[in-house]
Write a protein that holds these residues in place. Sequence first.
Motif, mmCIF file in Angstrom:
data_model
loop_
_atom_site.group_PDB
_atom_site.id
_atom_site.type_symbol
_atom_site.label_atom_id
_atom_site.label_comp_id
_atom_site.label_asym_id
_atom_site.label_seq_id
_atom_site.Cartn_x
_atom_site.Cartn_y
_atom_site.Cartn_z
ATOM 1 N N VAL A 1 4.405 -2.634 6.193
ATOM 2 C CA VAL A 1 5.353 -2.797 5.544
ATOM 3 C C VAL A 1 5.137 -4.101 4.280
ATOM 4 O O VAL A 1 4.957 -5.252 4.859
ATOM 5 C CB VAL A 1 6.511 -2.693 5.403
ATOM 6 N N SER A 2 5.359 -3.665 3.384
ATOM 7 C CA SER A 2 5.421 -5.049 2.559
ATOM 8 C C SER A 2 6.340 -4.511 1.081
ATOM 9 O O SER A 2 6.613 -3.498 1.006
ATOM 10 C CB SER A 2 4.117 -4.941 1.321
ATOM 11 N N THR A 3 6.734 -5.442 0.498
ATOM 12 C CA THR A 3 7.689 -4.786 -0.568
ATOM 13 C C THR A 3 7.808 -6.997 -1.409
ATOM 14 O O THR A 3 7.042 -7.363 -1.244
ATOM 15 C CB THR A 3 9.100 -5.030 0.254
ATOM 16 N N PRO A 4 8.367 -6.644 -2.829
ATOM 17 C CA PRO A 4 7.622 -7.566 -3.569
ATOM 18 C C PRO A 4 8.897 -9.148 -3.028
ATOM 19 O O PRO A 4 10.144 -8.167 -2.804
ATOM 20 C CB PRO A 4 8.747 -7.102 -4.922
ATOM 21 N N TRP A 5 8.423 -9.996 -3.177
ATOM 22 C CA TRP A 5 8.944 -11.177 -2.663
ATOM 23 C C TRP A 5 10.244 -11.954 -3.511
ATOM 24 O O TRP A 5 11.433 -11.865 -3.083
ATOM 25 C CB TRP A 5 8.288 -12.465 -2.550
ATOM 26 N N THR A 6 9.818 -11.841 -4.745
ATOM 27 C CA THR A 6 10.709 -12.006 -6.347
ATOM 28 C C THR A 6 10.875 -10.755 -7.319
ATOM 29 O O THR A 6 9.826 -9.511 -7.423
ATOM 30 C CB THR A 6 9.869 -12.448 -6.515
ATOM 31 N N SER A 7 11.245 -10.971 -8.393
ATOM 32 C CA SER A 7 10.887 -9.675 -9.281
ATOM 33 C C SER A 7 10.011 -10.106 -10.449
ATOM 34 O O SER A 7 9.577 -9.409 -11.432
ATOM 35 C CB SER A 7 12.021 -9.910 -10.223
ATOM 36 N N LYS A 8 9.389 -11.168 -10.220
ATOM 37 C CA LYS A 8 8.382 -11.400 -10.487
ATOM 38 C C LYS A 8 7.245 -10.003 -11.227
ATOM 39 O O LYS A 8 6.317 -10.233 -9.648
ATOM 40 C CB LYS A 8 7.527 -13.258 -10.940
ATOM 41 N N LYS A 9 7.276 -9.962 -12.396
ATOM 42 C CA LYS A 9 5.004 -8.935 -12.183
ATOM 43 C C LYS A 9 3.853 -9.274 -11.680
ATOM 44 O O LYS A 9 4.240 -10.443 -11.139
ATOM 45 C CB LYS A 9 5.456 -9.091 -13.351
ATOM 46 N N ASN A 10 3.993 -9.022 -10.630
ATOM 47 C CA ASN A 10 2.773 -9.464 -9.895
ATOM 48 C C ASN A 10 2.592 -10.339 -9.162
ATOM 49 O O ASN A 10 1.881 -11.675 -8.711
ATOM 50 C CB ASN A 10 1.757 -9.735 -10.238
ATOM 51 N N GLY A 11 3.801 -10.815 -8.514
ATOM 52 C CA GLY A 11 4.328 -11.944 -7.573
ATOM 53 C C GLY A 11 4.600 -12.016 -6.826
ATOM 54 O O GLY A 11 3.268 -10.780 -6.020
ATOM 55 N N PRO A 12 3.846 -12.532 -5.972
ATOM 56 C CA PRO A 12 4.475 -12.699 -3.915
ATOM 57 C C PRO A 12 4.570 -11.606 -3.252
ATOM 58 O O PRO A 12 5.694 -11.075 -4.093
ATOM 59 C CB PRO A 12 4.517 -14.196 -3.785
ATOM 60 N N VAL A 13 4.192 -11.494 -2.519
ATOM 61 C CA VAL A 13 4.469 -10.256 -1.848
ATOM 62 C C VAL A 13 4.592 -10.158 -0.086
ATOM 63 O O VAL A 13 4.034 -11.493 0.675
ATOM 64 C CB VAL A 13 2.907 -8.719 -1.582
ATOM 65 N N VAL A 14 6.005 -9.691 0.281
ATOM 66 C CA VAL A 14 6.291 -9.747 1.902
ATOM 67 C C VAL A 14 5.465 -8.528 2.679
ATOM 68 O O VAL A 14 5.682 -7.632 2.237
ATOM 69 C CB VAL A 14 7.407 -9.776 1.890
#
Length: 508
Positions: free
Chosen positions: A474-487
């Motif tokens: 599973v994955s989800t954005p780490w921060t709200s920044k567009k195209n930012g890091p992903v968990v």
Amino acid sequence: MQLTVITILVLHLALWTLSAALSHKAPDWDNMEELVWAGSLEWGYYKHPPLPTWLLYGLLQIFDRSVWITFFAGQLSVVLSLWMIWKLGCEFTSQKRALVAMLLVSVVAYFTVRGVMNNHNTMQLWSIVGAIWMFYRATRYESYRAWAVFGFFCGCAFLTKYSALIQFATFALYLLVTGQLKRSSTWKGIALAGLIVLIMVLPHLYWLTQQVSGPVAYADNAMRPLVTYLDSVKDISDFLLTNIGRVLPLVLAAGAVYGWTKYSAKKRNPRVIPTNIATELAKSDRLFILLTGIAPLALTIIIAGVLKVPLMAHWATTFFVLFGFLTLWVLPATGDNGLVKKTIAVVLLMQIIGAIGYGYARGPLADKVGRPSRATFPGAEVSRLVHDEWKKNVSIPLSVVASDTWLGGNIVTHLSREAKVLIDGDYAASPWIDEQSAKRCGMLIAINKSERSPDKVDPRITALMEKVSVRGEVSTPWTSKKNGPVVSVEWGIILPQDSCLNEVRSKS
């Protein structure tokens, strides 16, 4: 004056707890470790003695399992220690001057930005200060009641972290230097305090003897000698430089109060040069402040230098608790009312700027610029995603998550209290997990596959992942920044056996 002190401390507690709670999606690593351990009451844990975890366990019974509780617990230790610092100061100076010293030490990083870290260093603050306060009363008044309470605080300090031995060595040094070891009353007091300490720590010591590896082994590994004395000198230099930075806010605050006070005094009467406050203290009290206040740091550096022991900067958390009183050698003995008002103004400004700046930098700013940190980690969302996968495949509640402390803690924190972490797949480090029951009723295995993950994967977790019946990611954005890091989290499920499924269904 006591109401003023309590009001200031309540505001300090609220300010820093809210600053961290509102800005952090997930806590610091140490806070998460305590949350994981606090799922069960044990006589000890694989890295440390049990008292801080017991205290957090009590808070969790009142407030339920939430991230903010860890920040509150850390700052609760801070304000209790600050209150006792003030009470100690009232023993040898006025209440107002004691308040000035307490306020100035409150801006040291270990009471502010690091005071929200619910680790054994922060949680040792209150017991160390309590021991110092009672030691002062015991030696000054030859009070057996004070010796008894001194023993209680020493027992609490030892059950928090074994580094309390450095403070105990400081007490012994003070008794030796002042000649109080020649008094029979001192030895009787030591015997009384020692008996109380022994009664308090005996169950934990017995628990230690039953451990193949545990806190002693962990401490021994952490203090493995450096290769050369040159390495040791560099290590001590780094230790000192870091801690100078953490004490610097006190220096700046004291400098501002000093300059403001001197300016006001000069305006009133330029011909009068006030003496410093320390000159009005008894000689024995000056010795107590200097020796008891500086010796823990000095002894640590000497021992580290001789034995080439590596030092971690945060080990010095309790070493600066009396440094507010060192400012009495600088601050002029002018009107106490003006001194208190100026100190409150300076410290209040620094505290507000510090708390808001800390919260904004760790939370909204880091999230906006896309900085993947523990504070911005979307723990609640990660927990929901992997739990959904469990519910798709298993009909009984999730009770065991095998993972590293950080990721596993983030997952179970947002589940029911029954869910616990099998730390690194190690049953010895997770005594709250029954191995046979876990194998019979299944578990979820989780591995942080994120590109920015700071944690290593234990081979035992990898081995468990090879035994799963179903797996995915599973994955989800780490921060709200567009195209930012992903968990990204790889998950796997060891399905429960039919006997466990039938047992759970019959109970429901």
